[in-house]
Design a protein around this motif. Structure first.
Motif, PDB file in Angstrom:
ATOM      1  N   THR A 152       0.822  -1.205   0.000  1.00  0.00           N
ATOM      2  CA  THR A 152       0.000   0.000   0.000  1.00  0.00           C
ATOM      3  C   THR A 152       0.857   1.256   0.000  1.00  0.00           C
ATOM      4  O   THR A 152       2.071   1.209   0.142  1.00  0.00           O
ATOM      5  CB  THR A 152      -0.933   0.046   1.225  1.00  0.00           C
ATOM      6  OG1 THR A 152      -0.139   0.109   2.419  1.00  0.00           O
ATOM      7  CG2 THR A 152      -1.824  -1.186   1.292  1.00  0.00           C
ATOM      8  N   ASN A 153       0.186   2.389  -0.153  1.00  0.00           N
ATOM      9  CA  ASN A 153       0.731   3.738  -0.183  1.00  0.00           C
ATOM     10  C   ASN A 153       1.363   4.032  -1.551  1.00  0.00           C
ATOM     11  O   ASN A 153       1.400   3.187  -2.436  1.00  0.00           O
ATOM     12  CB  ASN A 153       1.695   4.003   0.972  1.00  0.00           C
ATOM     13  CG  ASN A 153       1.610   5.451   1.480  1.00  0.00           C
ATOM     14  OD1 ASN A 153       1.585   6.391   0.703  1.00  0.00           O
ATOM     15  ND2 ASN A 153       1.559   5.618   2.797  1.00  0.00           N
ATOM     16  N   SER A 154       1.896   5.223  -1.710  1.00  0.00           N
ATOM     17  CA  SER A 154       2.265   5.729  -3.035  1.00  0.00           C
ATOM     18  C   SER A 154       3.361   4.945  -3.736  1.00  0.00           C
ATOM     19  O   SER A 154       3.389   4.873  -4.967  1.00  0.00           O
ATOM     20  CB  SER A 154       2.690   7.202  -2.927  1.00  0.00           C
ATOM     21  OG  SER A 154       3.796   7.343  -2.045  1.00  0.00           O
ATOM     22  N   ASN A 155       4.284   4.364  -2.985  1.00  0.00           N
ATOM     23  CA  ASN A 155       5.386   3.635  -3.606  1.00  0.00           C
ATOM     24  C   ASN A 155       5.110   2.139  -3.745  1.00  0.00           C
ATOM     25  O   ASN A 155       6.022   1.365  -4.049  1.00  0.00           O
ATOM     26  CB  ASN A 155       6.684   3.830  -2.809  1.00  0.00           C
ATOM     27  CG  ASN A 155       7.510   4.997  -3.326  1.00  0.00           C
ATOM     28  OD1 ASN A 155       6.970   5.961  -3.855  1.00  0.00           O
ATOM     29  ND2 ASN A 155       8.817   4.928  -3.158  1.00  0.00           N
ATOM     30  N   ALA A 156       3.871   1.738  -3.542  1.00  0.00           N
ATOM     31  CA  ALA A 156       3.533   0.310  -3.613  1.00  0.00           C
ATOM     32  C   ALA A 156       3.938  -0.330  -4.939  1.00  0.00           C
ATOM     33  O   ALA A 156       4.516  -1.423  -4.941  1.00  0.00           O
ATOM     34  CB  ALA A 156       2.042   0.112  -3.342  1.00  0.00           C
ATOM     35  N   PRO A 157       3.668   0.294  -6.088  1.00  0.00           N
ATOM     36  CA  PRO A 157       4.059  -0.362  -7.351  1.00  0.00           C
ATOM     37  C   PRO A 157       5.564  -0.558  -7.475  1.00  0.00           C
ATOM     38  O   PRO A 157       6.025  -1.622  -7.912  1.00  0.00           O
ATOM     39  CB  PRO A 157       3.531   0.603  -8.419  1.00  0.00           C
ATOM     40  CG  PRO A 157       2.431   1.368  -7.745  1.00  0.00           C
ATOM     41  CD  PRO A 157       2.905   1.535  -6.332  1.00  0.00           C
ATOM     42  N   LEU A 158       6.342   0.452  -7.096  1.00  0.00           N
ATOM     43  CA  LEU A 158       7.798   0.345  -7.188  1.00  0.00           C
ATOM     44  C   LEU A 158       8.329  -0.682  -6.205  1.00  0.00           C
ATOM     45  O   LEU A 158       9.200  -1.494  -6.544  1.00  0.00           O
ATOM     46  CB  LEU A 158       8.442   1.702  -6.927  1.00  0.00           C
ATOM     47  CG  LEU A 158       9.963   1.750  -7.018  1.00  0.00           C
ATOM     48  CD1 LEU A 158      10.442   1.342  -8.401  1.00  0.00           C
ATOM     49  CD2 LEU A 158      10.461   3.151  -6.668  1.00  0.00           C
ATOM     50  N   GLN A 159       7.827  -0.650  -4.980  1.00  0.00           N
ATOM     51  CA  GLN A 159       8.243  -1.623  -3.977  1.00  0.00           C
ATOM     52  C   GLN A 159       7.955  -3.043  -4.435  1.00  0.00           C
ATOM     53  O   GLN A 159       8.793  -3.946  -4.308  1.00  0.00           O
ATOM     54  CB  GLN A 159       7.512  -1.357  -2.655  1.00  0.00           C
ATOM     55  CG  GLN A 159       7.683  -2.431  -1.587  1.00  0.00           C
ATOM     56  CD  GLN A 159       9.077  -2.471  -0.977  1.00  0.00           C
ATOM     57  OE1 GLN A 159       9.836  -1.507  -1.076  1.00  0.00           O
ATOM     58  NE2 GLN A 159       9.423  -3.578  -0.345  1.00  0.00           N
ATOM     59  N   THR A 160       6.776  -3.239  -4.999  1.00  0.00           N
ATOM     60  CA  THR A 160       6.398  -4.561  -5.498  1.00  0.00           C
ATOM     61  C   THR A 160       7.333  -4.990  -6.618  1.00  0.00           C
ATOM     62  O   THR A 160       7.721  -6.157  -6.722  1.00  0.00           O
ATOM     63  CB  THR A 160       4.939  -4.552  -5.990  1.00  0.00           C
ATOM     64  OG1 THR A 160       4.100  -4.023  -4.956  1.00  0.00           O
ATOM     65  CG2 THR A 160       4.468  -5.950  -6.343  1.00  0.00           C
ATOM     66  N   GLY A 161       7.706  -4.019  -7.461  1.00  0.00           N
ATOM     67  CA  GLY A 161       8.636  -4.316  -8.545  1.00  0.00           C
ATOM     68  C   GLY A 161      10.012  -4.693  -8.034  1.00  0.00           C
ATOM     69  O   GLY A 161      10.619  -5.668  -8.505  1.00  0.00           O
ATOM     70  N   TRP A 162      10.503  -3.970  -7.061  1.00  0.00           N
ATOM     71  CA  TRP A 162      11.835  -4.264  -6.525  1.00  0.00           C
ATOM     72  C   TRP A 162      11.875  -5.636  -5.847  1.00  0.00           C
ATOM     73  O   TRP A 162      12.700  -6.484  -6.184  1.00  0.00           O
ATOM     74  CB  TRP A 162      12.254  -3.176  -5.546  1.00  0.00           C
ATOM     75  CG  TRP A 162      12.808  -1.947  -6.200  1.00  0.00           C
ATOM     76  CD1 TRP A 162      13.297  -1.829  -7.463  1.00  0.00           C
ATOM     77  CD2 TRP A 162      12.935  -0.650  -5.592  1.00  0.00           C
ATOM     78  NE1 TRP A 162      13.724  -0.532  -7.689  1.00  0.00           N
ATOM     79  CE2 TRP A 162      13.525   0.208  -6.577  1.00  0.00           C
ATOM     80  CE3 TRP A 162      12.616  -0.124  -4.342  1.00  0.00           C
ATOM     81  CZ2 TRP A 162      13.804   1.558  -6.321  1.00  0.00           C
ATOM     82  CZ3 TRP A 162      12.895   1.224  -4.095  1.00  0.00           C
ATOM     83  CH2 TRP A 162      13.483   2.046  -5.062  1.00  0.00           C
ATOM     84  N   ALA A 163      11.002  -5.850  -4.882  1.00  0.00           N
ATOM     85  CA  ALA A 163      11.001  -7.140  -4.184  1.00  0.00           C
ATOM     86  C   ALA A 163      10.625  -8.262  -5.143  1.00  0.00           C
ATOM     87  O   ALA A 163      11.201  -9.361  -5.097  1.00  0.00           O
ATOM     88  CB  ALA A 163      10.032  -7.101  -3.003  1.00  0.00           C
ATOM     89  N   GLY A 164       9.683  -7.964  -6.036  1.00  0.00           N
ATOM     90  CA  GLY A 164       9.221  -8.972  -6.977  1.00  0.00           C
ATOM     91  C   GLY A 164      10.238  -9.340  -8.037  1.00  0.00           C
ATOM     92  O   GLY A 164      10.061 -10.334  -8.747  1.00  0.00           O
ATOM     93  N   SER A 165      11.302  -8.581  -8.157  1.00  0.00           N
ATOM     94  CA  SER A 165      12.381  -8.940  -9.073  1.00  0.00           C
ATOM     95  C   SER A 165      13.337  -9.943  -8.436  1.00  0.00           C
ATOM     96  O   SER A 165      13.908 -10.791  -9.135  1.00  0.00           O
ATOM     97  CB  SER A 165      13.160  -7.682  -9.490  1.00  0.00           C
ATOM     98  OG  SER A 165      12.363  -6.823 -10.263  1.00  0.00           O
ATOM     99  N   SER A 166      13.532  -9.845  -7.134  1.00  0.00           N
ATOM    100  CA  SER A 166      14.474 -10.744  -6.451  1.00  0.00           C
ATOM    101  C   SER A 166      13.857 -12.100  -6.111  1.00  0.00           C
ATOM    102  O   SER A 166      14.524 -13.131  -6.207  1.00  0.00           O
ATOM    103  CB  SER A 166      14.991 -10.090  -5.166  1.00  0.00           C
ATOM    104  OG  SER A 166      15.768  -8.943  -5.451  1.00  0.00           O
ATOM    105  N   TRP A 167      12.581 -12.108  -5.731  1.00  0.00           N
ATOM    106  CA  TRP A 167      11.957 -13.376  -5.330  1.00  0.00           C
ATOM    107  C   TRP A 167      12.041 -14.463  -6.407  1.00  0.00           C
ATOM    108  O   TRP A 167      12.457 -15.591  -6.123  1.00  0.00           O
ATOM    109  CB  TRP A 167      10.490 -13.159  -4.945  1.00  0.00           C
ATOM    110  CG  TRP A 167      10.179 -12.485  -3.647  1.00  0.00           C
ATOM    111  CD1 TRP A 167       9.333 -11.430  -3.457  1.00  0.00           C
ATOM    112  CD2 TRP A 167      10.650 -12.829  -2.331  1.00  0.00           C
ATOM    113  NE1 TRP A 167       9.261 -11.094  -2.137  1.00  0.00           N
ATOM    114  CE2 TRP A 167      10.048 -11.940  -1.417  1.00  0.00           C
ATOM    115  CE3 TRP A 167      11.520 -13.811  -1.851  1.00  0.00           C
ATOM    116  CZ2 TRP A 167      10.291 -11.988  -0.046  1.00  0.00           C
ATOM    117  CZ3 TRP A 167      11.772 -13.870  -0.474  1.00  0.00           C
ATOM    118  CH2 TRP A 167      11.166 -12.968   0.403  1.00  0.00           C
ATOM    119  N   PRO A 168      11.653 -14.191  -7.654  1.00  0.00           N
ATOM    120  CA  PRO A 168      11.700 -15.279  -8.641  1.00  0.00           C
ATOM    121  C   PRO A 168      13.111 -15.730  -8.992  1.00  0.00           C
ATOM    122  O   PRO A 168      13.303 -16.890  -9.377  1.00  0.00           O
ATOM    123  CB  PRO A 168      10.976 -14.697  -9.865  1.00  0.00           C
ATOM    124  CG  PRO A 168      10.999 -13.223  -9.676  1.00  0.00           C
ATOM    125  CD  PRO A 168      10.998 -12.984  -8.203  1.00  0.00           C
TER     126      PRO A 168
END
Length: 404
Positions: A152-168
């Motif tokens: 949530t909050n304004s940086n949610a898309p970027l945060q999801t992108g950053w963490a979501g790049s390392s997990w896979p």
């Protein structure tokens, strides 16, 4: 955007072609059906296949075990980091709340760093074959997949992108190389599909590094999920955004744009390009903001290009590779200390490119044989490249002078 083929394949029914073109036009732009794009999802996904392949891992492992440099030094750096600690405790949250410039920061740093740690442990497992690292990687992934529900909050898309790049990246290595069991791999896949992918797959109209990072995550997640539809959608957005992020003189008087941003005047484009009105090959949309954010965007471009290559579609020989080469060379020249001319960002640059050159340099210089003097100097000067503590980690180890 990918170019249209010169002719319609003879066996494709005319009605299907018309329907596909009509769909593209309704969407506001002309794009050829995904099945005819060189960067379309492969018939069969390669695993491990997110940024680093099995042959690349084997090359790195062989070099480390032989004590060869720079790989052994890069490995030692990784193993000495907190990310490789076997006593690390995951800090998952049901809701990760990230505001602008990390205010608030409720779980944002914890999530990104746990994801990097999971990837670090996966690399450590592969090189050492010490099961403790595979189990620690699984422990971190399981901890988050059991808890997280939203960003949530304004940086949610970027945060999801950053963490979501390392997990896979972590998950690919563990699922396809670890000889033990990962009982909750299905739950982890569900997390990526339900919590991460919806937040990023539709892209962003913010600064270009946002959408590029989001598409890096979307492409990686799509590989792990073997989701061809999401892969194709992410790749299409990636191609459009890359062309709008790095300028080539062949683009014309002004940079290309993303249609949904409605940058339909030169004044709007100049404003979006941080006030820069002189456009030269290799300049990025965020060069005059700072090199750090530029590095985020360039890094994501290299990671997606590398994943695409592993999946059978080599984009380095397309405009993606040319834009990447020019951006690396342009930024590297000034990162190395050359003074900015008055026409560039008012003669003042905010440097700090980060450890982001290894993947692109290896692909373009070592594989394709392209001279990249400034990029080579910067890359070798920065070895071993560590982590930016957001999404980039250990690329001298995985990609440094790696021919695989």
């Amino acid at each position: 955007m990918p170019k249209l083929p010169s002719r319609v394949p003879r066996r494709r029914p005319r009605t299907a072609v018309i329907a596909a073109l009509a769909t593209a036009l309704v969407g506001g732009f002309l794009a050829w059906p995904a099945a005819h794009r060189a960067d379309a999802a492969p018939a069969t996904f390669a695993h491990p296949g997110v940024t680093v392949s099995k042959s690349q891992l084997d090359f790195a492992r062989t070099k480390v075990n032989a004590g060869a440099q720079p790989w052994k030094g890069a490995y030692d750096q990784m193993m000495a980091s907190t990310y490789a600690s076997l006593t690390r405790t995951a800090k998952p949250r049901a809701t990760v709340e990230c505001g602008s410039y990390s205010n608030p920061n409720y779980g944002c740093t914890d999530e990104r760093e746990d994801a990097i740690a999971a990837y670090t442990d996966a690399l450590a497992w592969y090189i050492t074959r010490d099961e403790r690292y595979a189990k620690k990687s699984i422990e971190l992934m399981d901890a988050w997949s059991a808890v997280i529900k939203d960003h949530t909050n304004s940086n949610a898309p970027l945060q999801t992108g950053w963490a979501g790049s390392s997990w896979p990246k972590a998950a690919e290595i563990i699922k396809y190389t670890y000889t033990g069991t990962w009982a909750n791999s299905g739950r982890f896949a569900t997390m990526l599909r339900d919590v991460y992918l919806p937040e990023i797959i539709n892209g962003s109209n913010s600064n270009g590094n946002w959408e590029l990072s989001m598409m890096e995550a979307a492409v990686g997640i799509s590989v792990f999920l073997e989701d061809k539809t999401s892969y194709d959608k992410a790749m299409a957005k990636f191609r459009t955004r890359t062309a709008a992020y790095i300028y080539l003189a062949s683009d014309g008087a002004v940079p290309k744009t993303v249609p949904s941003q409605n940058l339909d005047t030169t004044a709007k484009i100049v404003s979006y390009w941080q006030g820069q009105s002189t456009f030269v090959t290799g300049l990025t949309q965020e060069t005059c903001r700072d090199f750090t954010h530029t590095g985020y965007g360039v890094s994501a471009i290299s990671h997606i290009a590398e994943t695409s290559r592993i999946q059978g579609a080599d984009l380095y020989g397309t405009d993606v590779g040319e834009r990447l080469r020019q951006a690396l060379g342009f930024q590297a020249k000034y990162q190395l200390g050359e003074a900015a001319p008055s026409w560039l960002c008012g003669g003042s640059l905010n440097r700090g490119l980060g450890p982001i050159t290894e993947v692109g340099y290896n692909a373009l210089h070592n594989r394709l044989g392209i001279a990249m003097t400034n990029t080579q100097k910067l890359t070798e000067q920065n070895r071993p490249a560590g982590s930016n503590n957001l999404v980039v980690a250990w690329e001298t180890l995985t990609h440094g002078d790696n021919p695989s």
